[in-house]
Structure formats: structure tokens, C-alpha cells
Scaffold this active site. Structure first.
Site, PDB file in Angstrom:
ATOM      1  CB  CYS A 132      -0.983  -0.009   1.166  1.00 19.00           C
ATOM      2  SG  CYS A 132      -0.220   0.015   2.807  1.00 19.00           S
ATOM      3  CG  HIS A 183      -4.478  -0.264   3.723  1.00 24.85           C
ATOM      4  ND1 HIS A 183      -3.727  -1.137   2.978  1.00 24.85           N
ATOM      5  CD2 HIS A 183      -5.439   0.227   2.878  1.00 24.85           C
ATOM      6  CE1 HIS A 183      -4.206  -1.186   1.737  1.00 24.85           C
ATOM      7  NE2 HIS A 183      -5.231  -0.367   1.649  1.00 24.85           N
ATOM      8  CG  HIS A 195      -6.783   0.485  -1.631  1.00 21.22           C
ATOM      9  ND1 HIS A 195      -6.818  -0.619  -0.810  1.00 21.22           N
ATOM     10  CD2 HIS A 195      -7.944   0.455  -2.334  1.00 21.22           C
ATOM     11  CE1 HIS A 195      -7.959  -1.282  -0.994  1.00 21.22           C
ATOM     12  NE2 HIS A 195      -8.657  -0.644  -1.912  1.00 21.22           N
TER      13      HIS A 195
END
Length: 225
Positions: A132, A183, A195
Site C-alpha cells: 500500500c 494501510h 490503493h
């Protein structure tokens, strides 16, 4: 991806969770003799905009003079007091100098979308595979904007943004496999974000999905334009 560091976790929690809470609880107007983190932040930002003052966290006569100078320069009521309006203007003016300039949120989102479908790879930082934060760093690097490598470091960049004020190109953070910002994605507008998903690679998701809605951690703005 993020490092296993208690110090990093503490900084993440403090700057991203506690600091906004403290901001609401802090006195609305700070004056000569007051002390605290908010005074220190204002002092640091005053120096960034070219008004020199100490950075002790103590509201001294020197700081009062600096606040008056700032208020005069920006056509605010000249009181020497650090009220909410003055404080926010100081933060904004400093961000205009510190933030990434010359890059539009729409450009960031366009670059992010072109990487759709690239597989997830833990520790990945290239178009062969991303995690990520590697994905976010890669996208911004395409626009000559340098970001830290890890999610918990990226969430300390720029300025805090409320969810209702999100703009394209802002970074959105979530608590997933570890506490804190574990994240990160790039807000695309319309309640969606790009993402690198561990299950499907680079993809577009919605903040309103149950999984992301319940794990939403906050957002930061890095683009000054």
C-alpha cells in the site's frame, strides 16, 4: 506496510488521533504566559513563514510580538493573542510553503488509476508489484514529490483533514493488520480511493464499504495547490 516500532506507533497515535482531540480541548485563545504544544506549533510555523521567534512552547513577549506582526501582515485583528482564526491562518500559510506545490490532485489520481490491476507484493515499490505505501510513494514520485516509504511515516506528512473536507489527492489511512495507520490509499473523490489491496492488487474502493468504513483512521493533505 509499516515498521514494528513503538515510537512510530506513539507518534502516529499522538499526531493523528490525540492531537486533533487536544486541539478541541485547548483554550480557544492563548496569551502571554501560556504554555503548551499549540504555542510551540505556532512558533515553529511562524518561523517557516519568515517571522522569527523562539520555539520553546512558552508564549513570551517575543512570541506576542511575532503574532502581532503576523496579524498585521495578513490583515487580521491585531491583538497579539493566538485565537483560533490566527492560529489556523498561521498553519495554512506555513503549509502553503511546506506543502507539495505544482501538482494537482487530479493529476495524482490519474496516475494512480493507470496502475490499476498491478498485483500486490509485500514490500513492493515498483510496477511489478506494490504494497500500500509503496504504491502511494510510487504515484507521488511520478510527479517529483518525495514521500516517506511507510504508511505510519506518511501519515505524519502534510496537514490533518476531516473526512467531510477530503479532496482528490489526499491520503486516507486505515487501521487493518496493526494498530494505527497500517494501510494507506489515495482519495479519488466521490467517496472512493485508490490503493494496493493485499487480495486484489491496485484497485478502486469506496470509503462507505463496511470494511473500510469501520477501519477508517483519518486523512492528510500534502498538496498545497
Amino acid at each position: 506496510m509499516r515498521r514494528n516500532s513503538w515510537m512510530a506507533l506513539f507518534l502516529t497515535v499522538f499526531f493523528f488521533v490525540l492531537l486533533p482531540v487536544f486541539a478541541e480541548a485547548a483554550p480557544a485563545v492563548l496569551k502571554l504566559g501560556d504554555k503548551g504544544w499549540k504555542v510551540k506549533v505556532a512558533q515553529q510555523k511562524l518561523n517557516i513563514v519568515g517571522i522569527k521567534t523562539e520555539t520553546s512552547g512558552s508564549f513570551s513577549q517575543e512570541t506576542e510580538k511575532a503574532v502581532r506582526e503576523f496579524q498585521k501582515k495578513h490583515k487580521l485583528k491585531i491583538t497579539g493573542l493566538l485565537d483560533d482564526r490566527t492560529y489556523q491562518r498561521i498553519i495554512n500559510e506555513a503549509f502553503a510553503r511546506e506543502g507539495i506545490r505544482g501538482v494537482k490532485g487530479s493529476d495524482i489520481v490519474r496516475t494512480a488509476s493507470r496502475l490499476e490491476g498491478i498485483p500486490y507484493r509485500f514490500g513492493g515499490i515498483t510496477a511489478k508489484g506494490f504494497d500500500c505505501s509503496g504504491y502511494v510513494q510510487y504515484v507521488f514520485a511520478r510527479h517529483k514529490a518525495k514521500l516517506p516509504r511507510l504508511a505510519d511515516e506518511q501519515c505524519l506528512e502534510g496537514i490533518f483533514v476531516l473526512r467531510k473536507n477530503l479532496q482528490a489527492g489526499d491520503l486516507v489511512f486505515f487501521t487493518t493488520y496493526e494498530p494505527g495507520a497500517s494501510h494507506v490509499g489515495i482519495y479519488a473523490g466521490g467517496g472512493k480511493f485508490w490503493h494496493a489491496s493485499s487480495s486484489r492488487g491496485v484497485m478502486l474502493s469506496s470509503l462507505s464499504e463496511d470494511y473500510w468504513r469501520t477501519r477508517y483512521y483519518g486523512a492528510r493533505r500534502l498538496l498545497a495547490d
